[in-house]
Design an enzyme around this catalytic site. Sequence first.
Site, PDB file in Angstrom:
ATOM      1  N   GLU A 162       0.837  -1.213   0.000  1.00  0.00           N
ATOM      2  CA  GLU A 162       0.000   0.000   0.000  1.00  0.00           C
ATOM      3  C   GLU A 162       0.866   1.255   0.000  1.00  0.00           C
ATOM      4  O   GLU A 162       1.027   1.927   1.008  1.00  0.00           O
ATOM      5  CB  GLU A 162      -0.966  -0.005   1.194  1.00  0.00           C
ATOM      6  N   GLU A 269      -6.121  -7.257  -1.431  1.00  0.00           N
ATOM      7  CA  GLU A 269      -6.700  -7.145  -0.087  1.00  0.00           C
ATOM      8  C   GLU A 269      -8.154  -6.701  -0.214  1.00  0.00           C
ATOM      9  O   GLU A 269      -8.459  -5.737  -0.908  1.00  0.00           O
ATOM     10  CB  GLU A 269      -5.966  -6.098   0.773  1.00  0.00           C
TER      11      GLU A 269
END
Length: 336
Positions: A162, A269
């Site tokens: 991320e 995710e």
Amino acid sequence: MMKKIIVTILFLALFSIPKSNAQEFSKGADVTWLPQMEATGYQFFDTDGTKKDALQLLKDRGMNTVRLRVFVNPSDDPRSGHCSKEETVELALRAQKMGFRIMINFHYSDSWADPGKQNKPAAWKDLPFDKLANEVYNHTFEVMTALQKANVKTEWVQVGNEIPGGMLWPEGSTDNWVQLGKLLNKGYDAVKAVDKAIKVIVHLDEGDNIQKYRTFYDNATAQKVRYDVIGLSYYPFWVKKDYTETIANLEFNLNDLVKRYNKEVMVVEVGGEYDKVENTKALLEATIKAVRNVPNNKGLGVLYWEPQGEKSWSGYNLSAWLPDGKPSPALDAFKD
């Protein structure tokens, strides 16, 4: 007549070859907490009350992939530590023996890295940039070599976790794209030096945020960043919206990214609230459908983040496990 028989045999042989793993849609989960859960005595049960391995419970629900995070010099904290090279190899081997495909996720930190924090490992803290870049290569190469020596067949590797603001701050911040580009390419090169067939993923959060992705990957393109797959996180919960308000943007973004950058895409995710079973199941069904619908099989798969990380152990509200140690019915979304 003989010629016809031979042609028929060849035709049947060609079309009866089973699809390889690489052609199958990936359905799975990040399960890196699992060994620490087991070490603290947490037990997993099937719906009939039978005690079972959590990996088997996930496999029974249609999952075929696990994602494992790696920290550089982690603590022994059960929730925010561990994930060392040795532990990663051990868990990867265990999962592979059960038939799971393997994704490795490099955080390039001693603990969590995410959009709010991209802390350098303590041992790298004061290095000049060139040496920092070399450490990214060396760490990546070392972990991937250890996996290869253990006969783990890794299919995907994330270079960073991320990273909309970059990684290894401040040197690798998006305020300095030239340096960030070099760090990402060091990770890519290390992976490919071990096995050229592994697909390298660059991963951002907020998969429904179209502008965030265009800004980041336009800059990555300008810096000639090398990667194979765009990884997305998708958590309506964190943007305080229901999935019904954001799923169309996710679907548009998936297709836009494929067209714009000529890359494959994957939701690495996803998660919904553990105590809103029907809503989470619907969220998963919609996400899987959106990725499957990407043209030309460019949508590779969908992975839940720590579904087995039941809240009483983890404190995590977006697991997909019930308080009695049984999997949430929401995970049945992966069966189709």
